[in-house]
Motif scaffolding. Structure first.
Motif, short mmCIF file in Angstrom:
data_model
loop_
_atom_site.label_atom_id
_atom_site.label_comp_id
_atom_site.label_asym_id
_atom_site.label_seq_id
_atom_site.Cartn_x
_atom_site.Cartn_y
_atom_site.Cartn_z
N GLY A 1 0.82 -1.21 0.00
CA GLY A 1 0.00 0.00 0.00
C GLY A 1 0.85 1.26 0.00
O GLY A 1 0.50 2.25 -0.67
N LEU A 2 1.97 1.24 0.73
CA LEU A 2 2.88 2.39 0.72
C LEU A 2 3.40 2.67 -0.68
O LEU A 2 3.42 3.82 -1.13
CB LEU A 2 4.05 2.13 1.68
CG LEU A 2 3.75 2.12 3.18
CD1 LEU A 2 4.98 1.65 3.96
CD2 LEU A 2 3.34 3.50 3.66
N MET A 3 3.82 1.61 -1.38
CA MET A 3 4.35 1.80 -2.73
C MET A 3 3.28 2.27 -3.70
O MET A 3 3.55 3.10 -4.57
CB MET A 3 5.00 0.49 -3.21
CG MET A 3 6.28 0.16 -2.45
SD MET A 3 7.15 -1.30 -3.07
CE MET A 3 6.13 -2.59 -2.36
N LEU A 4 2.06 1.76 -3.55
CA LEU A 4 0.96 2.24 -4.39
C LEU A 4 0.70 3.72 -4.15
O LEU A 4 0.41 4.48 -5.08
CB LEU A 4 -0.30 1.44 -4.11
CG LEU A 4 -0.46 0.07 -4.78
CD1 LEU A 4 -1.79 -0.56 -4.39
CD2 LEU A 4 -0.35 0.19 -6.29
N GLY A 5 0.79 4.15 -2.87
CA GLY A 5 0.59 5.55 -2.55
C GLY A 5 1.62 6.45 -3.20
O GLY A 5 1.30 7.54 -3.69
N VAL A 6 2.87 6.00 -3.23
CA VAL A 6 3.93 6.78 -3.88
C VAL A 6 3.67 6.89 -5.37
O VAL A 6 3.81 7.97 -5.97
CB VAL A 6 5.31 6.14 -3.61
CG1 VAL A 6 6.39 6.81 -4.45
CG2 VAL A 6 5.67 6.25 -2.13
N VAL A 7 3.27 5.79 -5.99
CA VAL A 7 2.97 5.81 -7.43
C VAL A 7 1.80 6.75 -7.72
O VAL A 7 1.83 7.53 -8.68
CB VAL A 7 2.65 4.38 -7.93
CG1 VAL A 7 2.14 4.42 -9.37
CG2 VAL A 7 3.88 3.49 -7.82
N PHE A 8 0.77 6.70 -6.87
CA PHE A 8 -0.40 7.56 -7.05
C PHE A 8 0.00 9.04 -6.92
O PHE A 8 -0.44 9.88 -7.71
CB PHE A 8 -1.46 7.20 -6.00
CG PHE A 8 -2.68 8.08 -6.03
CD1 PHE A 8 -3.61 7.98 -7.06
CD2 PHE A 8 -2.91 9.01 -5.03
CE1 PHE A 8 -4.74 8.79 -7.08
CE2 PHE A 8 -4.03 9.83 -5.04
CZ PHE A 8 -4.95 9.72 -6.07
N TYR A 9 0.86 9.34 -5.95
CA TYR A 9 1.30 10.73 -5.75
C TYR A 9 2.10 11.23 -6.95
O TYR A 9 1.89 12.34 -7.44
CB TYR A 9 2.13 10.82 -4.48
CG TYR A 9 2.90 12.11 -4.37
CD1 TYR A 9 2.25 13.32 -4.10
CD2 TYR A 9 4.28 12.14 -4.56
CE1 TYR A 9 2.95 14.49 -4.01
CE2 TYR A 9 4.98 13.31 -4.48
CZ TYR A 9 4.31 14.49 -4.20
OH TYR A 9 5.02 15.66 -4.13
N ILE A 10 3.03 10.40 -7.43
CA ILE A 10 3.85 10.80 -8.58
C ILE A 10 2.97 11.02 -9.81
O ILE A 10 3.17 11.96 -10.58
CB ILE A 10 4.94 9.75 -8.86
CG1 ILE A 10 5.96 9.72 -7.70
CG2 ILE A 10 5.66 10.04 -10.17
CD1 ILE A 10 7.01 8.64 -7.84
N TYR A 11 1.97 10.15 -9.99
CA TYR A 11 1.06 10.31 -11.12
C TYR A 11 0.30 11.64 -11.03
O TYR A 11 0.22 12.38 -12.02
CB TYR A 11 0.07 9.14 -11.16
CG TYR A 11 -1.00 9.29 -12.21
CD1 TYR A 11 -0.74 9.00 -13.55
CD2 TYR A 11 -2.27 9.75 -11.87
CE1 TYR A 11 -1.72 9.15 -14.52
CE2 TYR A 11 -3.26 9.91 -12.83
CZ TYR A 11 -2.98 9.61 -14.16
OH TYR A 11 -3.95 9.78 -15.12
N LEU A 12 -0.25 11.95 -9.85
CA LEU A 12 -0.96 13.21 -9.69
C LEU A 12 -0.04 14.40 -9.94
O LEU A 12 -0.42 15.39 -10.56
CB LEU A 12 -1.54 13.31 -8.27
CG LEU A 12 -2.89 12.65 -7.99
CD1 LEU A 12 -3.29 12.92 -6.56
CD2 LEU A 12 -3.95 13.17 -8.94
N ASP A 13 1.17 14.28 -9.45
CA ASP A 13 2.13 15.38 -9.58
C ASP A 13 2.44 15.67 -11.04
O ASP A 13 2.47 16.83 -11.46
CB ASP A 13 3.41 15.01 -8.82
CG ASP A 13 4.45 16.10 -8.90
OD1 ASP A 13 4.26 17.15 -8.26
OD2 ASP A 13 5.46 15.90 -9.60
N LYS A 14 2.65 14.61 -11.81
CA LYS A 14 3.04 14.78 -13.21
C LYS A 14 1.86 15.11 -14.13
O LYS A 14 2.02 15.82 -15.11
CB LYS A 14 3.75 13.52 -13.72
CG LYS A 14 5.05 13.21 -13.02
CD LYS A 14 6.08 14.31 -13.24
CE LYS A 14 7.41 13.97 -12.62
NZ LYS A 14 8.40 15.10 -12.77
#
Length: 681
Positions: free
Chosen positions: A457-470
């Protein structure tokens, strides 16, 4: 109401008082990182002309801030673009600055801004032009406060301030941001490995608690105190990190703290009584923590704002993965060996990282420039460490964070929020064995594997954040630049409340995961079902963490951001230290369903937090004692005081003074240029 939280009239007044010219602006360069992501640096690439102007700004302005109100001579080279779009530095001109170093660039043209963006321009222009992060700016202000009105010791009257030193140019190979990629990634992964090892040491110990009880004939509560004291050490250690890094740099903190903490870990593994274990656990956490406190600064030292986002997001994962890996690895070590092997595993991880840590170069700019200046024979002003100096250190590193924790609603509420979530994570160290050993009859080693769900879940959260950011916060434009733009191509600046969307998603996930865990942890339900609840918990945890960091960094000036994050860090570890002490009793008395539901109801009560701040956040920031509105009021007052002092100090013109004004200006300019060249390092 303006973005600042004040009305438009007051924002106009502050803009005028602070000397902000509405006709000029800044094309800001930033990243998605919390370290480089200031309140209003929301585009992570310059446009073509901005990139051409960048060397001018970096050559023109010192990278260390000068206090508001200081009077300085700043040399600003004029730049003319060549045929290949590279900028060449022409003969410099002189600007007389009576406000601060951030006001030395007046001719940087960009789209017209309004409200808080225009107010913030005056403060951020020098940091953006020189690729300075929030960490560096906060440390510069701390250094100024520590040396202000203090006695100095130097080698002679020609000694210069460290803050006046600058790189030789934008392509200076000694500048960490110009290092090759492999060297930057070496630093990034090395400091991330340190954070992983330090946080891993917290949870590995818990795996050996059952055998500690049996071996030393002690209660479970007393054995768990070893985790509590380690976390308390992590809470207090960063208090000393900032002033220590100011004096000796970052490199020596890494080189000394990791090996010494390893010696304490070894002592724990060899201990023959519980008293020794508890004392050594506290000092192990205390000594290891400064490296964690300055690791984010090392990342921002080496990566430019347009590159730091991905590196920082990956780096932020390390301190959370450590507690997750602890039970996964430590439970097998405790089951097949003994409790001492939890310490040996910790030593193995630290030992594997040690060669890379010992090879870490210094990245802290003032230290690098000071060393080079001394090699070139430039004498430096050094502050005298006396009682007044120590008092200022304590005020900046302890009193201000504690004050912000109680007088700033933004800091208090969000710190409580993330502290609760972080504490629940550490409570899981006791709850998961109860669930997966007592209910599902798993062996001790296997019972740690459900933590994999939290890690995923932590890794999914990081991926989700990077996606939103970009994609959402910094979308890529047709011309290759990033950042939202209007129909005229001007950058659109987001308010801090825009970043609360991440927290809203995380806030909804947390109570779902806790109720899911509580009411599916029974023999009639397959073990994979409560394990999957950890995915939602890890996902919500990392998103709440990112939201707190981003919202703090966008709501306060850099030095106040540092204090707000210090307060958040302190409360987070203190609360996490307490939760494991009562988690077992709570689960025994309330049982798994209602004990998990109690955490779920608290998380449910906290769900409105990001939504409420989305509505009232601007008003709270406008009335904040440490927010941008208060900062610009202080800047305006400092400007007025400096102008009054300059007027009193200016002698009346003499009748026999035949020197023309233009001649006088030329002489001043020549002197300023000579002084700048002599101070160059």
């Amino acid at each position: 109401m303006g973005i600042l939280g004040t009305n438009k009239t007051e924002e106009e007044h502050l803009r005028s008082a602070a000397g902000v010219d509405e006709s000029s602006g800044v094309r800001r360069q930033s990243s998605s990182s919390y370290t480089g992501s200031s309140a209003y640096e929301t585009a992570d690439e310059y446009d073509e002309q901005s990139m051409a102007d960048e060397p001018q700004q970096r050559a023109a302005v010192s990278s260390e801030g000068i206090a508001p109100g200081a009077v300085t001579d700043s040399v600003v080279p004029t730049v003319s673009p060549s045929d290949d779009d590279n900028s060449t530095i022409q003969e410099p001109t002189v600007l007389r600055d009576t406000e601060s170093a951030v006001n030395t660039v007046e001719d940087f043209e960009a789209p017209e801004l309004d409200g808080e963006d225009a107010l913030n321009r005056r403060y951020t222009i020098e940091r953006i032009a020189t690729h300075r992060s929030i960490d560096e700016d906060a440390e510069a202000e701390l250094r100024h406060e520590l040396t202000k009105n203090s006695t100095h010791k130097s080698d002679g009257p020609e000694a210069v301030e460290i803050s006046s030193l600058q790189w030789d140019g934008p392509d200076d190979k000694e500048n960490p941001q110009n290092w090759p990629q492999w060297r930057k990634w070496h630093v990034t992964f090395s400091v991330a490995a340190i954070c992983l090892c330090v946080s891993l040491g917290s949870s590995l110990y818990v795996s050996g608690v059952p055998e500690l009880e049996h071996h030393f004939k002690i209660s479970q509560e007393l054995a768990i105190v070893g985790l509590t004291l380690y976390l308390i050490g992590l809470a207090f250690g960063p208090v000393f990190a900032a002033p220590l890094s100011e004096m000796i740099g970052r490199q020596w903190i890494y080189i000394v703290s990791l090996p010494v903490s390893m010696l304490f870990t070894m002592g724990i593994g060899l201990a023959q009584n519980i008293e020794t274990i508890l004392i050594l656990r506290f000092f192990c956490g205390l000594i290891a923590s400064p490296a964690m406190a300055i690791a984010g600064g090392s990342i921002s030292d080496i990566w430019s704002p347009d590159q730091i986002g991905f590196a920082m997001a990956m780096f932020c994962l390390a301190p959370f993965l450590g507690p997750i890996l602890g039970p996964i690895i430590g439970n097998f070590a405790a089951e097949y060996k003994d409790w001492r092997w939890t310490m040996w595993v910790s030593l193995m991880f630290s030992g594997a990282a040690l060669p890379f840590v010992l090879a870490l170069p210094e990245t802290y700019k003032p230290v690098l420039l000071a060393k080079r200046a001394e090699k070139r024979g430039i004498k430096l002003v050094k502050p005298e460490v006396n009682s007044e100096y120590v008092k200022k250190v304590l005020v900046f590193t302890m009193l201000k964070p504690m004050e912000m924790l109680f007088v700033e609603p933004i800091v208090l509420v969000f710190s409580i929020y993330i502290a609760f979530v972080f504490a629940v994570l550490f409570g899981f160290f006791e709850a998961f064995p109860i669930i997966f050993i007592s209910v599902y009859r798993m062996d001790q080693g296997i019972s740690g594997l459900p933590f994999i769900g939290v890690g995923f879940g932590l890794m999914l959260g990081v991926v989700f954040y990077i996606y939103l950011d970009k994609v959402y916060y910094f979308p890529k434009n047709a011309d290759g630049t990033r950042g939202k733009r209007d129909e005229n191509g001007n950058i659109i600046w987001d308010a801090p409340e825009s970043r609360l969307f991440i927290g809203k998603v995380g806030a909804v996930c947390l109570p779902i995961s806790l109720f899911w865990l509580g009411w599916t942890s029974r023999k009639s339900v397959h073990w994979i079902v409560p394990t999957l609840s950890g995915i939602f918990f890890g996902f919500g945890l990392i998103l709440i963490f990112f939201t707190v960091i981003l919202y703090f960094s966008m709501s306060f000036p850099p030095s106040s951001v540092a204090s707000a994050l210090a307060a958040n860090n302190f409360l987070r570890y203190v609360l996490a230290a307490v939760f494991p002490l009562f988690t077992v009793q709570m689960y025994e008395r309330l049982h798994i369903d209602w004990a998990s539901s109690l955490f779920g109801f608290i998380a449910l009560a906290l769900v409105p937090v990001p939504f409420v701040f989305g509505i009232y956040g601007a008003k709270l920031r406008g009335s904040s004692k440490y927010g941008y509105a208060a900062f610009f009021k202080k800047l305006a007052a400092d400007k007025a005081a400096a102008a009054a002092a300059a007027a009193q100090a200016t002698p009346a013109p003499q009748a026999n003074d035949t020197t023309s004004s233009s001649e006088k200006t030329a002489e001043d300019g020549e002197f300023a240029v000579e002084k700048d060249v002599s101070h160059k390092a």
